[in-house]
Design a protein around this motif. Sequence first.
Motif, PDB file in Angstrom:
ATOM      1  N   SER A 250       0.816  -1.203   0.000  1.00 53.43           N
ATOM      2  CA  SER A 250       0.000   0.000   0.000  1.00 53.43           C
ATOM      3  C   SER A 250       0.855   1.261   0.000  1.00 53.43           C
ATOM      4  O   SER A 250       0.556   2.224  -0.703  1.00 53.43           O
ATOM      5  CB  SER A 250      -0.924  -0.004   1.218  1.00 53.43           C
ATOM      6  N   MET A 251       1.940   1.249   0.776  1.00 52.24           N
ATOM      7  CA  MET A 251       2.783   2.436   0.910  1.00 52.24           C
ATOM      8  C   MET A 251       3.795   2.565  -0.213  1.00 52.24           C
ATOM      9  O   MET A 251       4.474   3.584  -0.317  1.00 52.24           O
ATOM     10  CB  MET A 251       3.507   2.407   2.258  1.00 52.24           C
ATOM     11  N   SER A 252       3.891   1.552  -1.056  1.00 50.99           N
ATOM     12  CA  SER A 252       4.882   1.584  -2.133  1.00 50.99           C
ATOM     13  C   SER A 252       4.537   2.579  -3.231  1.00 50.99           C
ATOM     14  O   SER A 252       5.411   3.015  -3.987  1.00 50.99           O
ATOM     15  CB  SER A 252       5.019   0.185  -2.760  1.00 50.99           C
ATOM     16  N   GLY A 253       3.261   2.913  -3.335  1.00 48.84           N
ATOM     17  CA  GLY A 253       2.831   3.810  -4.398  1.00 48.84           C
ATOM     18  C   GLY A 253       2.613   3.105  -5.723  1.00 48.84           C
ATOM     19  O   GLY A 253       2.329   3.750  -6.734  1.00 48.84           O
ATOM     20  N   HIS A 254       2.721   1.779  -5.739  1.00 50.77           N
ATOM     21  CA  HIS A 254       2.590   1.027  -6.987  1.00 50.77           C
ATOM     22  C   HIS A 254       1.350   0.133  -7.025  1.00 50.77           C
ATOM     23  O   HIS A 254       1.170  -0.630  -7.973  1.00 50.77           O
ATOM     24  CB  HIS A 254       3.832   0.169  -7.214  1.00 50.77           C
ATOM     25  N   ALA A 255       0.501   0.237  -6.011  1.00 49.52           N
ATOM     26  CA  ALA A 255      -0.736  -0.552  -6.016  1.00 49.52           C
ATOM     27  C   ALA A 255      -1.735   0.055  -7.002  1.00 49.52           C
ATOM     28  O   ALA A 255      -1.874   1.275  -7.079  1.00 49.52           O
ATOM     29  CB  ALA A 255      -1.332  -0.606  -4.622  1.00 49.52           C
ATOM     30  N   ALA A 256      -2.405  -0.800  -7.737  1.00 48.34           N
ATOM     31  CA  ALA A 256      -3.471  -0.351  -8.643  1.00 48.34           C
ATOM     32  C   ALA A 256      -4.801  -0.634  -7.958  1.00 48.34           C
ATOM     33  O   ALA A 256      -5.338  -1.719  -8.022  1.00 48.34           O
ATOM     34  CB  ALA A 256      -3.380  -1.083  -9.981  1.00 48.34           C
ATOM     35  N   GLY A 257      -5.329   0.367  -7.266  1.00 52.78           N
ATOM     36  CA  GLY A 257      -6.539   0.181  -6.505  1.00 52.78           C
ATOM     37  C   GLY A 257      -6.256  -0.071  -5.040  1.00 52.78           C
ATOM     38  O   GLY A 257      -5.247   0.392  -4.500  1.00 52.78           O
ATOM     39  N   LYS A 258      -7.110  -0.835  -4.385  1.00 53.26           N
ATOM     40  CA  LYS A 258      -7.048  -1.033  -2.949  1.00 53.26           C
ATOM     41  C   LYS A 258      -6.327  -2.332  -2.576  1.00 53.26           C
ATOM     42  O   LYS A 258      -6.429  -3.342  -3.249  1.00 53.26           O
ATOM     43  CB  LYS A 258      -8.456  -1.066  -2.374  1.00 53.26           C
ATOM     44  N   VAL A 259      -5.622  -2.287  -1.454  1.00 52.67           N
ATOM     45  CA  VAL A 259      -4.971  -3.451  -0.879  1.00 52.67           C
ATOM     46  C   VAL A 259      -5.805  -3.900   0.308  1.00 52.67           C
ATOM     47  O   VAL A 259      -6.062  -3.121   1.230  1.00 52.67           O
ATOM     48  CB  VAL A 259      -3.536  -3.118  -0.432  1.00 52.67           C
ATOM     49  N   ILE A 260      -6.250  -5.149   0.285  1.00 53.10           N
ATOM     50  CA  ILE A 260      -7.196  -5.660   1.281  1.00 53.10           C
ATOM     51  C   ILE A 260      -6.534  -6.706   2.167  1.00 53.10           C
ATOM     52  O   ILE A 260      -5.804  -7.576   1.681  1.00 53.10           O
ATOM     53  CB  ILE A 260      -8.416  -6.284   0.593  1.00 53.10           C
ATOM     54  N   VAL A 261      -6.797  -6.625   3.471  1.00 49.24           N
ATOM     55  CA  VAL A 261      -6.364  -7.648   4.419  1.00 49.24           C
ATOM     56  C   VAL A 261      -7.587  -8.480   4.791  1.00 49.24           C
ATOM     57  O   VAL A 261      -8.616  -7.938   5.216  1.00 49.24           O
ATOM     58  CB  VAL A 261      -5.746  -7.025   5.675  1.00 49.24           C
TER      59      VAL A 261
END
Length: 263
Positions: A250-261
């Motif tokens: 999530s903090m990498s700036g390279h996610a496309a959309g949302k990161v879900i746990v």
Amino acid sequence: MKYETVTDVSGEIVEVGSGVREFRVGDKVVAKLDFWRAGGLAEYVAASESITVARPAGISAADAAGLPTAGLTALQALRAIGTKFDGSASGADVLITAATSGVGTFAVQLAKLGNHRVTATCGARNLDLIGDLGADEVLDYQTPEGATLTSSSGKKYDYIVNNTDNGKWSAFKPRLSYRGRVVDVAPNLGNFVASVLTLFSWRKKLSLVIMTLGKKDMAFLVELMREGKLKTVVDSRHPFEKAADAWTKSMSGHAAGKVIVEM
């Protein structure tokens, strides 16, 4: 709660307080936690009834969990430029930067629901993704055109919704129409100063958006999702024991959309 982000959660109610009137044990819900007491990465969380809404059948917990903060921020940004969602407006030329961010993916969809003509920026690998969300033109930010925010038609933008803290007023200003406006949801210091300097301008100006929307607005977004008019772009899902990996992504700036746990 089963599916969670840090401040946004979705799952099933296991207990209600004595003052709760709208919900019962077993109800499926989506909630935005208070920022100062977030704690979404836990098996059980306490959510306020004032910012919790029912999750209709057909909307997965993962999709709902990605909606509150990003969706509400995008909605506020689009409303700030006068967007109507009842089909009554003719729309405007709108540029959305960092369109693969959580806010960006929702902003593209909401802008199209408001009849805007949308240009969006993202990396080369996500051009098709953003096009599929409805953008009329997608610019690779690493190309000369993308770096200068230049549309292939050379058009000026009536509004720019900026989702990246690298965006600069000096780059936005030449791309605005005569009375164009930048709405910045990720302001840097330079843009904060610009927002003050342009406060009383009759021409091009920059304004900041701080998300303040609440339960009624989230219910509106959930209803759009139920109707199939809005969707959460999920970059990746991670089991709870891999929550650190999710945070890093999530903090990498390279996610496309949302990161879900997932819990």
